[in-house]
Design a protein around this motif. Structure first.
Motif, short mmCIF file in Angstrom:
data_model
loop_
_atom_site.label_atom_id
_atom_site.label_comp_id
_atom_site.label_asym_id
_atom_site.label_seq_id
_atom_site.Cartn_x
_atom_site.Cartn_y
_atom_site.Cartn_z
N GLU A 32 0.84 -1.20 0.00
CA GLU A 32 0.00 0.00 0.00
C GLU A 32 0.88 1.25 0.00
OE1 GLU A 32 -3.30 2.22 2.88
OE2 GLU A 32 -2.77 0.11 3.22
N LEU A 33 1.95 1.22 0.78
CA LEU A 33 2.87 2.35 0.83
C LEU A 33 3.58 2.54 -0.50
CD1 LEU A 33 4.36 1.73 4.39
CD2 LEU A 33 2.77 3.55 3.73
N LYS A 50 -0.19 14.55 0.14
CA LYS A 50 -0.18 13.09 0.12
C LYS A 50 1.00 12.53 0.91
CE LYS A 50 -2.58 12.69 -4.32
NZ LYS A 50 -2.51 12.28 -5.74
N ASP A 78 1.89 10.01 8.12
CA ASP A 78 1.13 10.18 9.38
C ASP A 78 1.66 11.35 10.19
OD1 ASP A 78 -0.71 7.90 9.15
OD2 ASP A 78 1.10 6.68 9.35
N LEU A 121 4.92 7.01 10.29
CA LEU A 121 5.53 5.95 9.48
C LEU A 121 6.96 5.67 9.90
CD1 LEU A 121 5.16 5.44 5.68
CD2 LEU A 121 7.41 5.29 6.72
N GLY A 165 1.16 4.27 -2.76
CA GLY A 165 1.01 5.66 -2.34
C GLY A 165 2.21 6.51 -2.73
N THR A 166 3.40 5.94 -2.63
CA THR A 166 4.61 6.66 -3.00
C THR A 166 4.64 6.92 -4.51
OG1 THR A 166 5.79 5.67 -1.13
CG2 THR A 166 7.13 6.65 -2.87
N GLN A 180 0.59 10.07 4.17
CA GLN A 180 1.18 8.73 4.22
C GLN A 180 2.18 8.60 5.36
OE1 GLN A 180 1.79 6.18 0.75
NE2 GLN A 180 4.00 6.35 1.11
#
Length: 275
Positions: A137-138, A160, A166, A230, A141-142, A164
């Protein structure tokens, strides 16, 4: 606070020229960022230079360290090779190397591949997303935030990124940091980070077996105010894989710039515990 005088130099390494600065005298400590440059560590370096030799540098491709090929990606092993050459060049090692954020990945790669250059590495909040259960998922997102940035939506990409990571910021902080008229060098360094450094750093996987078997002590350092972020999760995952306890530092992800005095006090305690 009295500012320590710094000797500056340039070292030619494969595919790049590295700007570096040396302050003080005594045991060697290296401060390493990615993408942060030497200027980000100046206040902390001045504090430590009273009784240490302090090495700082602009990582390859950032600010005063140009690369031969601007399209070359910046990876932790590549930057670790640069750092090893710098430590050898200043001839004051072996070092204790403190790396923060992407620089923490650099010093871990240094411990793996060049253990003779460092007595210890302090990995302060490395973004080792590859060690986390939600890595896929990361990864997506990256990819998305990089694409957003390269499409020209700088503010959207940073929103964003913060989501991601946090990291919660006060309302309007992003506009103050990344809106309006900006320094061209800052923009160039930011673009290089998004385009050629962020993914390669976040999804680099350290060789845990090599780190455990090597002769370089590893300190997994995390900020007291970073709980749930993160990099907090990644640092704790690293510590668990190495079978060590996380070492707490005051503040959050960039505490060394926000409170260098408090950070230096804790760093001195950690340094005193390193043989």
């Amino acid at each position: 606070m009295t500012t320590a005088s710094a000797t500056t130099g340039t070292l030619r390494v494969p595919d790049a020229r590295l700007h570096y600065e040396v302050r003080g005298s005594g045991p060697l400590v290296a401060f390493v960022g990615a993408p942060m440059d030497a200027q980000a560590f100046e206040p902390l370096a001045d504090l430590l230079a009273t009784d240490h030799t302090v090495l700082t540098t602009d990582p390859r491709g950032i600010h005063r360290s140009p690369v031969d090929d601007p399209e070359q990606d910046s990876t932790p092993p590549l930057r670790a090779g640069d750092l090893a050459r710098l430590i050898e060049h200043v001839d004051a090692g072996p070092a204790v190397a403190l790396g923060s954020s992407g620089g923490a990945c650099t010093v871990l790669a240094l411990a793996q591949a060049h253990p003779g250059q460092a007595r210890a590495v302090i990995a302060h909040e490395p973004p080792l997303a590859e060690l986390l259960d939600d890595r896929e998922e990361l990864r997506k997102g990256t990819d998305d935030m990089i694409a957003t940035y390269l499409a020209g939506d700088v503010m959207g990409a940073w929103k964003k990124f913060m989501a991601q990571a946090d990291i919660s910021l006060p309302e309007g902080a992003l506009d103050q940091m990344f809106g309006g008229e900006r320094d061209p060098q800052q923009v160039a360094d930011e673009r290089r980070w998004f385009e050629h450094e962020m993914f390669e750093t976040s999804f680099w996987r350290p060789d845990i077996a090599a780190l455990r078997a090597g002769g370089t002590r590893v300190v997994a350092a995390v900020g007291e105010d970073s709980a749930g972020e993160l990099c907090d999760r990644a640092t704790r995952a690293l510590a668990g894989a190495l079978g060590i306890e996380p070492t707490l530092f005051p503040g959050g992800h960039i505490a060394f710039t926000e409170d260098p005095d408090g950070f230096a006090v804790r760093l001195r305690e950690v340094l005193a515990d390193i043989p």
